[in-house]
Motif scaffolding. Structure first.
Motif, PDB file in Angstrom:
ATOM      1  N   TRP A  50      31.849   8.241  13.869  1.00 30.62           N
ATOM      2  CA  TRP A  50      31.364   7.076  14.597  1.00 30.62           C
ATOM      3  C   TRP A  50      32.585   6.317  15.095  1.00 30.62           C
ATOM      4  N   TYR A  51      32.511   5.820  16.329  1.00 30.16           N
ATOM      5  CA  TYR A  51      33.653   5.154  16.926  1.00 30.16           C
ATOM      6  C   TYR A  51      33.242   3.797  17.487  1.00 30.16           C
ATOM      7  N   TYR A  52      34.019   2.793  17.119  1.00 31.30           N
ATOM      8  CA  TYR A  52      33.836   1.431  17.606  1.00 31.30           C
ATOM      9  C   TYR A  52      35.070   1.115  18.459  1.00 31.30           C
ATOM     10  N   VAL A  53      34.871   0.812  19.743  1.00 33.73           N
ATOM     11  CA  VAL A  53      35.992   0.622  20.663  1.00 33.73           C
ATOM     12  C   VAL A  53      35.869  -0.725  21.356  1.00 33.73           C
ATOM     13  N   SER A  54      36.947  -1.481  21.338  1.00 32.62           N
ATOM     14  CA  SER A  54      37.005  -2.765  22.017  1.00 32.62           C
ATOM     15  C   SER A  54      38.273  -2.808  22.867  1.00 32.62           C
ATOM     16  N   THR A  55      38.139  -3.189  24.136  1.00 31.98           N
ATOM     17  CA  THR A  55      39.280  -3.260  25.046  1.00 31.98           C
ATOM     18  C   THR A  55      39.324  -4.641  25.688  1.00 31.98           C
ATOM     19  N   THR A  56      40.500  -5.245  25.682  1.00 27.69           N
ATOM     20  CA  THR A  56      40.703  -6.539  26.319  1.00 27.69           C
ATOM     21  C   THR A  56      41.558  -6.326  27.568  1.00 27.69           C
ATOM     22  N   VAL A  57      41.045  -6.783  28.714  1.00 26.04           N
ATOM     23  CA  VAL A  57      41.697  -6.578  30.005  1.00 26.04           C
ATOM     24  C   VAL A  57      42.030  -7.934  30.625  1.00 26.04           C
ATOM     25  N   SER A  58      43.238  -8.037  31.180  1.00 27.10           N
ATOM     26  CA  SER A  58      43.662  -9.256  31.866  1.00 27.10           C
ATOM     27  C   SER A  58      43.858  -8.941  33.342  1.00 27.10           C
ATOM     28  N   LYS A  59      43.272  -9.789  34.206  1.00 28.90           N
ATOM     29  CA  LYS A  59      43.418  -9.618  35.659  1.00 28.90           C
ATOM     30  C   LYS A  59      43.934 -10.927  36.221  1.00 28.90           C
ATOM     31  N   GLN A  60      45.056 -10.828  36.913  1.00 31.14           N
ATOM     32  CA  GLN A  60      45.660 -12.034  37.460  1.00 31.14           C
ATOM     33  C   GLN A  60      45.795 -11.895  38.975  1.00 31.14           C
ATOM     34  N   GLY A  61      45.069 -12.732  39.673  1.00 30.21           N
ATOM     35  CA  GLY A  61      45.138 -12.752  41.126  1.00 30.21           C
ATOM     36  C   GLY A  61      44.810 -11.408  41.740  1.00 30.21           C
ATOM     37  N   PHE A  62      45.661 -10.967  42.651  1.00 22.49           N
ATOM     38  CA  PHE A  62      45.426  -9.710  43.350  1.00 22.49           C
ATOM     39  C   PHE A  62      46.096  -8.532  42.663  1.00 22.49           C
ATOM     40  N   ILE A 116      40.316   0.525  18.055  1.00 22.36           N
ATOM     41  CA  ILE A 116      39.381   1.615  17.803  1.00 22.36           C
ATOM     42  C   ILE A 116      39.252   1.783  16.296  1.00 22.36           C
ATOM     43  N   ILE A 117      38.021   1.773  15.830  1.00 20.33           N
ATOM     44  CA  ILE A 117      37.722   2.038  14.423  1.00 20.33           C
ATOM     45  C   ILE A 117      36.971   3.361  14.387  1.00 20.33           C
ATOM     46  N   ALA A 118      37.518   4.347  13.680  1.00 19.85           N
ATOM     47  CA  ALA A 118      36.893   5.667  13.573  1.00 19.85           C
ATOM     48  C   ALA A 118      36.416   5.859  12.136  1.00 19.85           C
ATOM     49  N   VAL A 119      35.115   6.050  11.962  1.00 19.80           N
ATOM     50  CA  VAL A 119      34.523   6.273  10.640  1.00 19.80           C
ATOM     51  C   VAL A 119      34.035   7.717  10.608  1.00 19.80           C
ATOM     52  N   GLU A 120      34.557   8.499   9.675  1.00 22.10           N
ATOM     53  CA  GLU A 120      34.185   9.911   9.550  1.00 22.10           C
ATOM     54  C   GLU A 120      33.244  10.084   8.359  1.00 22.10           C
ATOM     55  N   PHE A 121      32.261  10.996   8.528  1.00 18.93           N
ATOM     56  CA  PHE A 121      31.282  11.287   7.483  1.00 18.93           C
ATOM     57  C   PHE A 121      31.356  12.766   7.110  1.00 18.93           C
ATOM     58  N   ASN A 122      30.933  13.071   5.870  1.00 22.62           N
ATOM     59  CA  ASN A 122      30.851  14.482   5.466  1.00 22.62           C
ATOM     60  C   ASN A 122      29.429  14.978   5.651  1.00 22.62           C
ATOM     61  N   ASP A 123      29.145  16.189   5.160  1.00 25.61           N
ATOM     62  CA  ASP A 123      27.826  16.793   5.395  1.00 25.61           C
ATOM     63  C   ASP A 123      26.700  16.148   4.592  1.00 25.61           C
ATOM     64  N   VAL A 124      27.011  15.291   3.613  1.00 27.03           N
ATOM     65  CA  VAL A 124      25.967  14.561   2.882  1.00 27.03           C
ATOM     66  C   VAL A 124      25.945  13.087   3.286  1.00 27.03           C
ATOM     67  N   ASP A 125      26.486  12.794   4.472  1.00 24.45           N
ATOM     68  CA  ASP A 125      26.472  11.453   5.079  1.00 24.45           C
ATOM     69  C   ASP A 125      27.243  10.389   4.302  1.00 24.45           C
ATOM     70  N   ARG A 126      28.251  10.775   3.567  1.00 23.20           N
ATOM     71  CA  ARG A 126      29.130   9.809   2.896  1.00 23.20           C
ATOM     72  C   ARG A 126      30.390   9.620   3.732  1.00 23.20           C
ATOM     73  N   VAL A 127      30.935   8.408   3.697  1.00 25.10           N
ATOM     74  CA  VAL A 127      32.149   8.105   4.450  1.00 25.10           C
ATOM     75  C   VAL A 127      33.324   8.855   3.824  1.00 25.10           C
ATOM     76  N   THR A 128      34.049   9.619   4.649  1.00 24.95           N
ATOM     77  CA  THR A 128      35.238  10.317   4.161  1.00 24.95           C
ATOM     78  C   THR A 128      36.525   9.606   4.563  1.00 24.95           C
ATOM     79  N   SER A 129      36.502   8.871   5.679  1.00 23.22           N
ATOM     80  CA  SER A 129      37.698   8.118   6.076  1.00 23.22           C
ATOM     81  C   SER A 129      37.326   7.026   7.075  1.00 23.22           C
ATOM     82  N   VAL A 130      38.134   5.989   7.055  1.00 26.27           N
ATOM     83  CA  VAL A 130      38.031   4.899   8.027  1.00 26.27           C
ATOM     84  C   VAL A 130      39.427   4.730   8.604  1.00 26.27           C
TER      85      VAL A 130
END
Length: 151
Positions: free
Chosen positions: A70-82, A92-106
């Motif tokens: 599962w991936y949670y992605v947030s991007t902040t963009v700045s635009k100045q004039g032209f 980016i937060i990446a949460v990995e699961f195993n085959d029994v739906d337990r979290v293996t890594s964050v």
């Protein structure tokens, strides 16, 4: 009608004040990455997909070939004039699961961990040689006779 010289400094100051907001950067955020305090509550080997969803919310994306990530992605963009928009922050937060739906890594990634990928080049690569417009037009002269039944 000419402007009196004594009013020129006032008009210049007014023009500066009017133009100043146009120089301010517009900052926008796209996507959602939960705050670090919320991510810290996810425990590897204990939490499941359901508990992760309750703790930090639904993911913005899942794995392409499997749903082990599962991936949670947030991007902040700045635009100045032209000027072109500039990415100032990405989380980016990446949460990995195993085959029994337990979290293996964050895992956490930032802007420094990424690679620049040109997603929109506005050109389509083609093979062959480049022809000028004149070569394209003149290259078809006489080609229509065989299509019309001529020899």
């Amino acid at each position: 009608m000419p402007v009196p010289a004594r009013r020129l400094p006032a008009l210049a100051a007014l023009a500066f004040v009017v133009a100043l907001p146009g120089c301010a950067a517009v900052v926008t955020t796209h996507g959602y990455a939960p705050p670090e305090e919320m991510v810290a509550t996810v425990v590897e080997g204990v939490d499941t997909r359901g508990s992760v969803r309750r703790k930090i919310g639904r993911p913005g994306a899942t794995g392409t070939f499997t749903e082990d990530g599962w991936y949670y992605v947030s991007t902040t963009v700045s635009k100045q004039g032209f000027f072109a928009p500039e990415i100032v922050d990405r989380r980016i937060i990446a949460v990995e699961f195993n085959d029994v739906d337990r979290v293996t890594s964050v895992r956490r990634y930032g802007l420094a961990d990424g690679q620049i990928v040109d997603l929109e080049t506005r050109t389509t690569p083609t093979f062959g040689r480049e022809l000028t417009i004149l070569q394209q037009v003149l290259g078809n002269v006489g080609a229509g006779e065989s299509l019309l039944g001529g020899n």
